[in-house]
Write a protein that holds these residues in place. Sequence first.
Motif, PDB file in Angstrom:
ATOM      1  N   PRO A  19       0.827  -1.334   0.125  1.00 17.55           N
ATOM      2  CA  PRO A  19      -0.086  -0.096   0.134  1.00 17.55           C
ATOM      3  C   PRO A  19       0.801   1.392  -0.079  1.00 17.55           C
ATOM      4  O   PRO A  19       0.281   2.110  -0.483  1.00 17.55           O
ATOM      5  N   MET A  35       1.922   1.760  -3.530  1.00 14.79           N
ATOM      6  CA  MET A  35       0.802   2.151  -4.279  1.00 14.79           C
ATOM      7  C   MET A  35       0.524   3.816  -4.160  1.00 14.79           C
ATOM      8  O   MET A  35       0.295   4.274  -5.051  1.00 14.79           O
ATOM      9  N   ALA A  36       0.743   4.119  -2.767  1.00 10.11           N
ATOM     10  CA  ALA A  36       0.412   5.702  -2.636  1.00 10.11           C
ATOM     11  C   ALA A  36       1.403   6.335  -3.203  1.00 10.11           C
ATOM     12  O   ALA A  36       1.055   7.368  -3.688  1.00 10.11           O
ATOM     13  N   GLU A  37       2.658   5.940  -3.094  1.00  9.78           N
ATOM     14  CA  GLU A  37       3.636   6.914  -3.505  1.00  9.78           C
ATOM     15  C   GLU A  37       3.513   6.749  -5.059  1.00  9.78           C
ATOM     16  O   GLU A  37       4.064   7.787  -5.846  1.00  9.78           O
ATOM     17  N   ALA A  84       1.292   7.114  -6.965  1.00 11.95           N
ATOM     18  CA  ALA A  84       0.246   8.097  -7.445  1.00 11.95           C
ATOM     19  C   ALA A  84       1.218   9.607  -7.497  1.00 11.95           C
ATOM     20  O   ALA A  84       0.533  10.588  -8.080  1.00 11.95           O
ATOM     21  N   ARG A  85       2.258   9.786  -7.176  1.00 12.18           N
ATOM     22  CA  ARG A  85       2.921  10.866  -7.364  1.00 12.18           C
ATOM     23  C   ARG A  85       4.150  10.847  -7.886  1.00 12.18           C
ATOM     24  O   ARG A  85       4.882  11.899  -8.142  1.00 12.18           O
ATOM     25  N   GLN A 113       3.490  -1.068 -12.239  1.00 12.03           N
ATOM     26  CA  GLN A 113       2.560  -1.536 -13.205  1.00 12.03           C
ATOM     27  C   GLN A 113       3.401  -2.810 -13.610  1.00 12.03           C
ATOM     28  O   GLN A 113       2.506  -3.755 -14.041  1.00 12.03           O
ATOM     29  N   ARG A 134       0.814  -5.376 -12.315  1.00  7.90           N
ATOM     30  CA  ARG A 134      -0.301  -5.452 -13.489  1.00  7.90           C
ATOM     31  C   ARG A 134      -0.165  -6.150 -14.633  1.00  7.90           C
ATOM     32  O   ARG A 134      -0.941  -6.939 -14.960  1.00  7.90           O
ATOM     33  N   GLN A 180      -0.596  -9.736 -13.491  1.00  2.70           N
ATOM     34  CA  GLN A 180      -1.907 -10.148 -13.076  1.00  2.70           C
ATOM     35  C   GLN A 180      -2.967 -10.106 -14.365  1.00  2.70           C
ATOM     36  O   GLN A 180      -3.844 -10.929 -14.368  1.00  2.70           O
TER      37      GLN A 180
END
Lengths: 188, 188
Positions: free
Chosen positions: A98, A101-103, A105-106, A115, A119, A122
Amino acid sequence: MLRSDITVAIRDAVMHELAEVGYGRLSIEAVARRAGVGKTAIYRRWSNKLEMVLEIVSDVAGRTVPLPDTGSFAGDLQLIMMIVSRALQHRIASQIIPDLMAEAARNPQIAETLQKALRTHQQAVGEKLVGQAVTRGELPEGTDPDLAVDLILGPLYWRLAVSRTKPDAEYLEKLMAAVTVALRGSAG
Amino acid sequence: MLRSDITVAIRDAVMHELAEVGYGRLSIEAVARRAGVGKTAIYRRWSNKLEMVLEIVSDVAGRTVPLPDTGSFAGDLQLIMMIVSRALQHRIASQIIPDLMAEAARNPQIAETLQKALRTHQQAVGEKLVGQAVTRGELPEGTDPDLAVDLILGPLYWRLAVSRTKPDAEYLEKLMAAVTVALRGSAG
DNA sequence: AAACGGCGGAACGCAACCGTAACGTCCTGG
DNA sequence: CCAGGACGTTACGGTTGCGTTCCGCCGTTT
């Protein structure tokens, strides 16, 4: 040339430090302290914090989980959910994921790396899972693999990483049943 | 006595700063700079960073979203998904929420505050949504409200906050259909 | 008119951290 | 036995941030 035992110690320290304080507050000094090495040892291996973290994390994440192939959709589904819920309950992973993930975003670099690491893989799992099931006649043709992945991973991730409540066996069964019914019935 | 325009400026600055750099790297100095106030003005209002952030965030989050009551399960579901996907696509919210989620994993105070702000409310929504639908006969008795919430929020959160791909109208419809089928068919 | 109190600004001591340069140590090959 | 190189460690100057304190300013209250 670089001593591998020290490299290992650093990698280990980064993972633990990442879990404890997160990427934002990760400091090279703390990593060096925890690994029991000098800062120079780190700077000789990576040129800065971002590069170091990305290399180490994507290396760990890159150890690909095998694609599901148990012979039945129910089996594949159960296997995937087991693996994911295992992974998300792992102490270190459950904090690092998490956080990154948050990081992401920026920070575009982190986003891209994640990714690739998550991703892409997955998506492959989703396509294989759905593809096999369709071939076997367990799911209707035209089932959206992306939707399937979202329906499987979403609730699990939400529960494990966001609400942070342990799903018991009963819950997992209910979830499996719900996902199965959802995919079977919604594409027609 | 404290000037309210300054308080507002600080609150605003905290939210923006939080979105830009995250909780881990949030600094009082930067908040003061952005708000155009002195640090003193901040320390007069809150005694430290954690307290400040928690108070401001839980205040914003506390502005309760109305409970769904459109008259039909499909309508309620659509409304909820609209609201959630709106919220999670909001530039600031979409960065702050995952960040605080991650931070909550290592800071019990943040975790508790978020639980109060989010989970309690969502539980209420889930219970109302499912309860109404059961009363109307749209869902079978014994439907698990928690599972329902996970099935609704999980995929949306996963897609919007984790994969970060915009769900188009078609996707949302598919998801709605899948969730409906899942809840209708799995509790029997 | 005088006292009050929030305000911005500046500076403080302290701590953590960055990235680098100098230092000492260990290993290897001749 | 020594030269050379690659290593990790230590020490350093510079930056940033914390939380606090003091100052002078100014609008409000009394």
